[in-house]
Design a protein around this motif. Structure first.
Motif, short mmCIF file in Angstrom:
data_model
loop_
_atom_site.label_atom_id
_atom_site.label_comp_id
_atom_site.label_asym_id
_atom_site.label_seq_id
_atom_site.Cartn_x
_atom_site.Cartn_y
_atom_site.Cartn_z
N VAL A 27 -63.15 -27.86 12.47
CA VAL A 27 -63.89 -27.61 12.70
C VAL A 27 -65.31 -28.56 13.97
O VAL A 27 -66.01 -27.69 14.76
N ARG A 29 -64.63 -28.44 16.25
CA ARG A 29 -64.20 -28.53 18.28
C ARG A 29 -65.22 -27.41 18.50
O ARG A 29 -65.76 -27.22 19.50
N GLN A 30 -66.45 -26.91 17.32
CA GLN A 30 -67.31 -25.67 17.69
C GLN A 30 -68.35 -26.28 16.99
O GLN A 30 -68.99 -26.07 17.74
N ALA A 31 -68.18 -27.34 15.86
CA ALA A 31 -69.19 -27.93 15.20
C ALA A 31 -69.35 -29.02 15.84
O ALA A 31 -68.83 -29.27 14.11
N GLN A 32 -69.85 -30.07 16.08
CA GLN A 32 -69.42 -31.36 16.09
C GLN A 32 -69.91 -32.09 14.90
O GLN A 32 -69.38 -32.65 14.17
N GLY A 35 -68.17 -31.10 11.75
CA GLY A 35 -66.68 -31.57 11.55
C GLY A 35 -66.45 -32.72 11.01
O GLY A 35 -65.57 -33.62 11.00
#
Length: 67
Positions: A27, A29-32, A35
């Protein structure tokens, strides 16, 4: 708390925490921010599970429990 319930809770916390850790890696990678939240929660659950295993190792054996 019975020893068997401590065992169950410890292993659920460890494996659940590791699963959430893995989810956090993907996660992030898309929503730091999200994640990193998953990573923190997963790490905390894994550590809690490890502490519960230590606590269980220090508990006195209950009569009638399997050895």
């Amino acid at each position: 708390m019975k020893p068997s319930s401590v065992d169950t809770l410890a292993w659920v916390a460890i494996f659940g925490g590791l699963l959430v850790l893995c989810l956090g890696v993907f996660v992030a990678r898309q929503a730091q921010g999200l994640g990193h939240g998953f990573l923190a929660v997963g790490a905390l659950a894994t550590v809690v599970g490890a502490v519960l295993i230590y606590v269980r190792s220090r508990m006195a054996d209950v009569p009638g429990s399997p050895q």
